[in-house]
Write a protein that holds these residues in place. Structure first.
Motif, mmCIF file in Angstrom:
data_model
loop_
_atom_site.group_PDB
_atom_site.id
_atom_site.type_symbol
_atom_site.label_atom_id
_atom_site.label_comp_id
_atom_site.label_asym_id
_atom_site.label_seq_id
_atom_site.Cartn_x
_atom_site.Cartn_y
_atom_site.Cartn_z
ATOM 1 N N SER A 78 13.962 -20.977 -7.818
ATOM 2 C CA SER A 78 14.250 -22.209 -7.082
ATOM 3 C C SER A 78 13.341 -22.322 -5.863
ATOM 4 O O SER A 78 12.789 -21.329 -5.392
ATOM 5 N N LYS A 79 13.209 -23.534 -5.350
ATOM 6 C CA LYS A 79 12.294 -23.779 -4.229
ATOM 7 C C LYS A 79 12.688 -23.031 -2.964
ATOM 8 O O LYS A 79 11.836 -22.739 -2.131
ATOM 9 N N ASP A 80 13.967 -22.692 -2.818
ATOM 10 C CA ASP A 80 14.390 -21.926 -1.642
ATOM 11 C C ASP A 80 14.309 -20.415 -1.878
ATOM 12 O O ASP A 80 14.573 -19.628 -0.974
ATOM 13 N N GLY A 81 13.943 -20.001 -3.095
ATOM 14 C CA GLY A 81 13.777 -18.587 -3.406
ATOM 15 C C GLY A 81 15.070 -17.859 -3.718
ATOM 16 O O GLY A 81 15.051 -16.682 -4.057
ATOM 17 N N LYS A 82 16.209 -18.532 -3.638
ATOM 18 C CA LYS A 82 17.496 -17.883 -3.848
ATOM 19 C C LYS A 82 18.021 -18.008 -5.279
ATOM 20 O O LYS A 82 18.932 -17.294 -5.667
ATOM 21 N N GLY A 83 17.461 -18.898 -6.033
ATOM 22 C CA GLY A 83 17.931 -19.115 -7.393
ATOM 23 C C GLY A 83 16.899 -18.704 -8.422
ATOM 24 O O GLY A 83 15.698 -18.690 -8.154
ATOM 25 N N HIS A 84 17.383 -18.369 -9.612
ATOM 26 C CA HIS A 84 16.506 -17.933 -10.705
ATOM 27 C C HIS A 84 17.127 -18.393 -12.011
ATOM 28 O O HIS A 84 18.331 -18.233 -12.222
ATOM 29 N N ALA A 107 13.610 -13.315 0.330
ATOM 30 C CA ALA A 107 12.454 -12.628 0.913
ATOM 31 C C ALA A 107 11.530 -12.079 -0.179
ATOM 32 O O ALA A 107 10.309 -12.090 -0.021
ATOM 33 N N GLU A 108 12.110 -11.630 -1.303
ATOM 34 C CA GLU A 108 11.300 -11.110 -2.402
ATOM 35 C C GLU A 108 10.489 -12.210 -3.077
ATOM 36 O O GLU A 108 9.446 -11.942 -3.658
ATOM 37 N N ASN A 109 10.974 -13.427 -3.013
ATOM 38 C CA ASN A 109 10.304 -14.550 -3.676
ATOM 39 C C ASN A 109 9.498 -15.421 -2.710
ATOM 40 O O ASN A 109 8.931 -16.429 -3.123
ATOM 41 N N ALA A 111 6.562 -15.089 -1.145
ATOM 42 C CA ALA A 111 5.134 -15.273 -1.435
ATOM 43 C C ALA A 111 4.934 -16.188 -2.638
ATOM 44 O O ALA A 111 4.045 -17.040 -2.633
ATOM 45 N N LEU A 112 5.765 -16.044 -3.657
ATOM 46 C CA LEU A 112 5.656 -16.891 -4.844
ATOM 47 C C LEU A 112 5.932 -18.350 -4.492
ATOM 48 O O LEU A 112 5.159 -19.243 -4.851
ATOM 49 N N VAL A 113 7.007 -18.588 -3.781
ATOM 50 C CA VAL A 113 7.385 -19.956 -3.419
ATOM 51 C C VAL A 113 6.338 -20.591 -2.508
ATOM 52 O O VAL A 113 6.063 -21.787 -2.598
ATOM 53 N N ALA A 114 5.718 -19.799 -1.640
ATOM 54 C CA ALA A 114 4.728 -20.315 -0.691
ATOM 55 C C ALA A 114 3.303 -20.355 -1.246
ATOM 56 O O ALA A 114 2.408 -20.899 -0.593
ATOM 57 N N ALA A 115 3.078 -19.811 -2.421
ATOM 58 C CA ALA A 115 1.722 -19.737 -2.976
ATOM 59 C C ALA A 115 1.106 -21.125 -3.107
ATOM 60 O O ALA A 115 1.753 -22.069 -3.560
ATOM 61 N N LYS A 116 -0.145 -21.238 -2.682
ATOM 62 C CA LYS A 116 -0.870 -22.511 -2.797
ATOM 63 C C LYS A 116 -1.191 -22.820 -4.257
ATOM 64 O O LYS A 116 -1.268 -23.973 -4.651
ATOM 65 N N VAL A 117 -1.392 -21.785 -5.051
ATOM 66 C CA VAL A 117 -1.741 -21.938 -6.462
ATOM 67 C C VAL A 117 -0.495 -21.648 -7.300
ATOM 68 O O VAL A 117 0.070 -20.559 -7.225
ATOM 69 N N THR A 118 -0.060 -22.634 -8.060
ATOM 70 C CA THR A 118 1.112 -22.487 -8.914
ATOM 71 C C THR A 118 0.705 -21.881 -10.260
ATOM 72 O O THR A 118 -0.484 -21.734 -10.557
ATOM 73 N N ALA A 119 1.689 -21.577 -11.066
ATOM 74 C CA ALA A 119 1.421 -21.077 -12.412
ATOM 75 C C ALA A 119 0.611 -22.105 -13.201
ATOM 76 O O ALA A 119 -0.324 -21.750 -13.932
ATOM 77 N N GLU A 120 0.952 -23.376 -13.026
ATOM 78 C CA GLU A 120 0.229 -24.443 -13.718
ATOM 79 C C GLU A 120 -1.234 -24.487 -13.285
ATOM 80 O O GLU A 120 -2.131 -24.651 -14.118
ATOM 81 N N ASP A 121 -1.487 -24.308 -11.979
ATOM 82 C CA ASP A 121 -2.865 -24.267 -11.460
ATOM 83 C C ASP A 121 -3.614 -23.048 -12.012
ATOM 84 O O ASP A 121 -4.798 -23.142 -12.362
ATOM 85 N N ALA A 122 -2.925 -21.913 -12.079
ATOM 86 C CA ALA A 122 -3.539 -20.688 -12.591
ATOM 87 C C ALA A 122 -3.931 -20.849 -14.058
ATOM 88 O O ALA A 122 -4.985 -20.383 -14.484
ATOM 89 N N MET A 123 -3.080 -21.537 -14.826
ATOM 90 C CA MET A 123 -3.403 -21.777 -16.242
ATOM 91 C C MET A 123 -4.665 -22.623 -16.365
ATOM 92 O O MET A 123 -5.543 -22.327 -17.179
#
Length: 190
Positions: A78-84, A107-109, A111-123
């Protein structure tokens, strides 16, 4: 005058009722045979389509995605990093929720939530470097938590598999290599 009007009306009625029948009768057997297979073909959702369907179902950020037969397994944070959510996307694009958690450690998520490059961008970046079809993508942190990359597996039309690492901040393909069809890289050490 009345006779011409009656004849015109009669011809119009025959054409309106008989026109579609005449057109259908004129269709050849070849035309009918080519239409049947086109209807029977099922669309196969790409990795990009599976990611879009998953995020539409459970708004957030794709953490990982991989293909297993005709099904895509997609993990979304989730966008707040608390949901999966663990989702499955079928070949037709239908999303089925397998599991949902709401007590993730944000806190574990972070960096992922804040990443400038998403999974879609990486693909997209991986496909630009190695044309083919994305087979999997996953968020990867190193053990000290400093380096974050996307690992993307691309299968080319000739059957080769390319493994690319995409930088989370720039989208640049920082490392890539080919692997054989068994998942081992060229020197055989996986």
């Amino acid at each position: 005058m009345k006779r011409n009007l009656c004849i015109s009306t009669a011809v119009s009625v025959v054409l309106m009722a008989g026109g579609p029948v005449a057109v259908a009768a004129a269709a050849t057997a070849d035309t009918a045979r080519t239409l049947v297979p086109a209807v029977a073909v099922q669309a196969d959702v790409t990795a990009e389509g599976a990611a879009a369907a998953a995020v539409k179902h459970y708004p957030g950020v794709v953490e990982s995605l991989d293909k297993d037969g005709d099904v895509w397994h997609v993990d979304v944070i989730s966008k707040d990093g608390k949901g999966h959510a663990e989702l499955e996307v079928s070949a037709s694009g239908t999303v089925t929720e397998q599991n949902r958690d709401t007590d993730e450690n944000a806190a574990e998520n972070k960096a992922l939530v804040a990443a400038k490059v998403t999974a879609e961008d990486a693909m997209k970046a991986a496909l630009a470097a190695h044309p083919g079809q994305v087979w999997s993508v996953s968020w990867d942190d190193d053990e000290d938590g400093d380096a974050h990359t996307w690992d993307v597996e691309v299968r080319s039309p000739d059957g080769k598999t390319w493994n690319a690492q995409v930088d989370h901040a720039t989208g640049k393909v920082t490392q890539s290599g080919s692997a054989d069809g068994d998942g081992n890289d060229e020197d055989g050490d996986n």
